[in-house]
Design a protein around this motif. Structure first.
Motif, PDB file in Angstrom:
ATOM      1  N   LEU A   1      -2.125  11.917  -0.917  1.00 49.98           N
ATOM      2  CA  LEU A   1      -2.163  12.089  -2.373  1.00 49.98           C
ATOM      3  C   LEU A   1      -3.631  11.992  -2.820  1.00 49.98           C
ATOM      4  N   SER A   2      -4.255  13.149  -2.946  1.00 57.23           N
ATOM      5  CA  SER A   2      -5.706  13.148  -3.193  1.00 57.23           C
ATOM      6  C   SER A   2      -6.075  12.441  -4.498  1.00 57.23           C
ATOM      7  N   SER A   3      -5.232  12.568  -5.509  1.00 51.92           N
ATOM      8  CA  SER A   3      -5.541  11.950  -6.806  1.00 51.92           C
ATOM      9  C   SER A   3      -5.316  10.433  -6.787  1.00 51.92           C
ATOM     10  N   CYS A   4      -4.757   9.935  -5.685  1.00 54.40           N
ATOM     11  CA  CYS A   4      -4.509   8.497  -5.536  1.00 54.40           C
ATOM     12  C   CYS A   4      -5.374   7.899  -4.440  1.00 54.40           C
ATOM     13  N   THR A   5      -6.461   8.579  -4.084  1.00 50.41           N
ATOM     14  CA  THR A   5      -7.402   8.038  -3.107  1.00 50.41           C
ATOM     15  C   THR A   5      -8.798   8.049  -3.718  1.00 50.41           C
ATOM     16  N   ALA A   6      -9.648   7.174  -3.233  1.00 53.05           N
ATOM     17  CA  ALA A   6     -11.018   7.097  -3.748  1.00 53.05           C
ATOM     18  C   ALA A   6     -11.906   6.400  -2.722  1.00 53.05           C
ATOM     19  N   SER A   7     -13.198   6.627  -2.904  1.00 53.31           N
ATOM     20  CA  SER A   7     -14.183   5.958  -2.044  1.00 53.31           C
ATOM     21  C   SER A   7     -15.429   5.652  -2.855  1.00 53.31           C
ATOM     22  N   PHE A   8     -16.205   4.678  -2.378  1.00 52.16           N
ATOM     23  CA  PHE A   8     -17.504   4.388  -2.995  1.00 52.16           C
ATOM     24  C   PHE A   8     -18.448   5.566  -2.765  1.00 52.16           C
ATOM     25  N   SER A   9     -18.124   6.383  -1.757  1.00 53.35           N
ATOM     26  CA  SER A   9     -18.967   7.529  -1.411  1.00 53.35           C
ATOM     27  C   SER A   9     -18.247   8.825  -1.753  1.00 53.35           C
TER      28      SER A   9
END
Ligand code: ZN
Length: 183
Positions: free
Chosen positions: A151-159
């Motif tokens: 789920l791309s809209s539910c993932t994140a990174s500092f980078s």
């Protein structure tokens, strides 16, 4: 179709401003999307919460992460608390919690057994960081023949660069569907 939402490391230390190893804003900005994903689950689905659980002191001396990152997600601390605990508690899905000690939610956990036992057809990956724990979990899913989507809209990174790389890798190298919502 039996679905599982696997929420990875969406805990205080990785999300909140004063978390020990925070992704910061990018992680905070996906909060509503994760809430929506959780709310879209039904009674037949599984919601699996897989969080880092680390120790301090001699017990942690051999852990490779101690050389790479400051202490985080320590057992029994606020840093391990789920940012979405209210949403998790209100979920219609069956909720299961997994403690993990490495990046991958499969490493030395019962995750594969849980998926097999519940005859899960599709695992949706969400959480942080896209290019670390979500990526390592996705690679293990690939190697274990576990059908997974991200789920791309539910993932994140500092980078941002790492986030984009990982989304490309899920799709182009692991052959996973990268999508915005649970189908
Ligand atoms: Zn860790």
């Amino acid at each position: 179709m039996k679905r599982a939402l696997l929420l990875i490391d969406y805990i205080y230390d990785f999300v909140e401003d004063d978390g020990a190893l925070t992704c910061g804003k990018p992680a905070q900005e996906i909060k509503a999307n994760i809430a929506q994903a959780i709310a879209s689950l039904n009674e037949n689905d599984l919601l699996i919460i897989a969080n880092d659980c680390h120790e301090e002191g001699p017990a942690a001396a051999d852990h490779p992460e101690t050389k790479l990152f400051p202490p985080h997600a320590l057992k029994g601390t606020k840093g391990r608390s789920n940012v979405m605990q209210d949403e998790i508690d209100q979920s219609k899905a069956k909720v299961l919690y997994i403690d993990k000690t490495r990046y991958s939610a499969f490493h030395k956990t019962k995750l594969k057994k849980i998926l097999d036992k519940n005859k899960v057809d599709m695992v949706y990956l969400a959480g942080v960081c896209t290019d670390i724990c979500v990526l390592h979990t996705a690679v293990d899913a690939y190697n274990l023949d576990v059908k997974a989507a991200v789920l791309s809209s539910c993932t994140a990174s500092f980078s941002e660069a790492g986030h984009k790389f990982a989304l490309g890798h899920f799709k182009n190298t692991l052959g996973m569907n990268v999508t915005d919502s649970i189908e």
